[in-house]
Write an enzyme that holds these catalytic residues in place. Structure first.
Site, PDB file in Angstrom:
ATOM      1  N   ALA A 141       0.893  -1.338   0.030  1.00  0.00           N
ATOM      2  CA  ALA A 141      -0.534  -0.422   0.158  1.00  0.00           C
ATOM      3  C   ALA A 141       0.996   0.961   0.305  1.00  0.00           C
ATOM      4  CB  ALA A 141      -1.046   0.154   0.898  1.00  0.00           C
ATOM      5  N   ALA A 142       1.623   1.585   0.510  1.00  0.00           N
ATOM      6  CA  ALA A 142       2.706   2.445   0.690  1.00  0.00           C
ATOM      7  C   ALA A 142       2.969   3.048  -0.872  1.00  0.00           C
ATOM      8  CB  ALA A 142       4.426   2.139   0.879  1.00  0.00           C
ATOM      9  N   PRO A 143       3.215   4.264  -0.768  1.00  0.00           N
ATOM     10  CA  PRO A 143       2.935   5.649  -0.021  1.00  0.00           C
ATOM     11  C   PRO A 143       1.555   5.647   0.376  1.00  0.00           C
ATOM     12  CG  PRO A 143       3.762   6.453  -2.198  1.00  0.00           C
ATOM     13  CD  PRO A 143       3.408   5.043  -2.427  1.00  0.00           C
ATOM     14  N   GLY A 144       0.625   5.137   0.130  1.00  0.00           N
ATOM     15  CA  GLY A 144      -0.908   5.626   0.559  1.00  0.00           C
ATOM     16  C   GLY A 144      -1.088   6.017  -0.069  1.00  0.00           C
ATOM     17  N   GLU A 190       2.193  -2.756   4.433  1.00  0.00           N
ATOM     18  CA  GLU A 190       3.142  -2.480   3.761  1.00  0.00           C
ATOM     19  C   GLU A 190       4.260  -2.868   4.187  1.00  0.00           C
ATOM     20  OE1 GLU A 190       6.655  -1.781   1.704  1.00  0.00           O
ATOM     21  OE2 GLU A 190       4.568  -0.917   1.190  1.00  0.00           O
ATOM     22  N   ASP A 221      -1.086  -4.067  -5.813  1.00  0.00           N
ATOM     23  CA  ASP A 221      -0.286  -2.841  -6.696  1.00  0.00           C
ATOM     24  C   ASP A 221       1.636  -3.389  -6.609  1.00  0.00           C
ATOM     25  OD1 ASP A 221       0.755  -0.783  -9.001  1.00  0.00           O
ATOM     26  OD2 ASP A 221       1.433   0.609  -7.406  1.00  0.00           O
ATOM     27  N   CYS A 271       3.765  -0.892 -12.983  1.00  0.00           N
ATOM     28  CA  CYS A 271       3.540   0.224 -13.377  1.00  0.00           C
ATOM     29  C   CYS A 271       5.234  -0.589 -14.242  1.00  0.00           C
ATOM     30  CB  CYS A 271       4.183   1.410 -12.571  1.00  0.00           C
ATOM     31  SG  CYS A 271       5.810   1.174 -11.160  1.00  0.00           S
TER      32      CYS A 271
END
Length: 458
Positions: free
Chosen positions: A110-113, A133, A177, A230
């Protein structure tokens, strides 16, 4: 922006994906500056005054024509908006277009959010989010951003995906992600070009499979799995769809698109079904490179509902009994939906609708933060926390004081400055009616309670 050479193997890969003419457009695009985009917090009122254009697939996202100094804008410290890459805001369109049922969600990396705050906004008071995280320093940044967002419907955890084994079939939505080779960041981060290699792609793919081997089992029957990277290559994208569908029973999900968005749909034939992925290329969209796919867990899969724990025990959390929780909500003039826990004599509030889920999670995961920390109680008085100040919970009984922009920046730097006419005691400091934190007027001096580790150093 100075042009840096692309790795030869990457060029070959992209030529195969795009063809010569389109590859030239792609190369030109990644040597132009990135676009700055933000997403507004719909639970906090913020008037957008910068020149902007809406992001087509979002109701809360905007491209800014120029990049302001976000660090020196008090509104970002108040959680009024989040600076987020436009392509990844596409998750908002997925949630709304599929009308994904609200419930218990997991953001596994999850980081940075950015995605966590987006999921938190979608859930509102109808669900609970676990934002996890694995890297401790990044978990701290995630915690800060969840606190600033202020909705009080999230649990921040610091765990390896392997630790989630006991939560199989527990989540209505799991978002991953995944850590990747970063090809989509070649425009934003030229160093990513230098670090790229075929070996790194293979390393990332192996790591992603290890993560997804855990994540795939966590989605309950009829729940959803969202996987994104990404990066552009098929090894970290389409191959992961094949891997997941061979390991777990998932059904394809197709996302409705507007042709003007220029998002490329891709399809994968596997297990006798057609699954879909979505690629964002920087020569076609204003965002950075991105890939995303959505799948629905088969209705025959496992569902794990949390059971009532007769005697809740935890190494450092203490449960506040329901009657006392109700009394606290009355005293604080909240809406009566709160359930409380204490940690080091400080009270934390979550929604009682999700208490059983919270207890189950707390038995298996390392908690960094949850709900809203309200503060400590001294007889009838509260020592309020910064977390309560930034939350959307009411702050009844505390006076507030509005600062100018210059004063607000001094406050955020944790500097002492003159404020005249303050009442004695705790005072909520605001900027444009957005809470920033607390000061305490002792009569002979005013103490600034902005967290030392969050102060602006710029």
């Amino acid at each position: 922006m100075p042009e840096t050479n692309l790795p030869i193997d990457f060029e070959s890969q992209m030529l195969e994906l795009l063809g010569q003419a389109e590859f030239e457009q792609f190369k030109e695009a990644i040597n132009t500056p990135s676009h700055t985009s933000i997403r507004l917090n719909s639970a906090k009122f913020f008037l957008l005054t910068w020149a902007n254009t809406p992001i087509s697939w979002s109701s809360t996202g905007f491209f800014l024509e120029e990049r302001p100094s976000f660090t020196l804008d008090p509104a970002i410290h108040a959680g009024a908006y989040y600076v987020q890459e436009a392509s990844s805001i596409f998750i908002e369109h997925i949630l709304h277009s599929l009308n994904i049922p609200k419930g218990i969600y997991l953001d596994l990396a999850a980081a940075p959010g950015g995605k966590s705050t987006l999921l938190s906004s979608y859930l509102g008071n109808e669900g609970m989010l676990v934002a996890n995280e694995v890297i401790q320093s990044r978990a701290q940044i995630l915690k800060e951003n969840i606190i600033k967002w202020g909705l009080g419907n999230a649990i921040v955890t610091n765990n390896d995906p392997e630790h989630f084994g006991p939560l199989e079939g527990f989540f209505d939505l799991v978002v991953v992600d995944a850590p990747c080779s970063g090809e989509g960041m070649f425009r934003k981060d030229p160093q990513a070009r230098e670090e790229w290699s075929i070996d790194n792609v293979q390393l990332c793919s192996a790591r992603q499979k290890r993560i997804m081997d855990q994540a795939g089992a966590l989605v309950k029957a009829d729940g959803y799995l969202v996987y994104s990277t990404c990066t552009f290559n098929e090894q970290e994208n389409e191959e992961m769809i094949r891997f997941l569908t061979e390991e777990f029973s998932y059904e394809p999900v197709r996302i409705p698109l507007e042709s003007t968005w220029n998002i490329r749909e891709t399809s994968v034939e596997t297990e006798g079904k057609t699954f879909y992925g979505y690629r964002f290329f920087p020569h076609l969209v204003k965002g950075e490179g991105f890939f995303i796919t959505v799948m629905k867990r088969s209705s025959e899969a496992y569902i794990q509902e949390p059971k009532r724990i007769k005697d809740f025990k935890h190494p450092y959390l203490k449960e506040v009994w329901n009657r006392e929780s109700s009394d606290l909500d009355d005293e604080l003039r909240f809406d009566g939906s709160g359930k409380y826990y204490t940690l080091n004599d400080s009270y934390f509030r979550i929604s009682k609708d999700w208490n059983l889920h919270f207890q189950k999670i707390s038995q298996h995961l390392s908690l960094k933060y949850f709900g809203v920390e309200i503060g400590k109680k001294q007889k009838r008085d509260w020592i309020p926390t910064h977390e309560w100040a930034l939350s959307i919970l009411p702050k009844h009984g505390f006076p507030s004081h509005e600062l100018s922009e210059t004063e607000a920046i001094e406050f955020l730097r944790k500097n002492d400055f003159e404020i005249s006419g303050l009442p004695i005691g705790w005072v909520l400091i605001t900027f444009k009616n957005l809470p920033l934190g607390w000061v305490k007027n002792l009569g002979n001096r005013v103490n600034n309670y902005y967290p030392k580790e969050w102060r602006i150093r710029m």
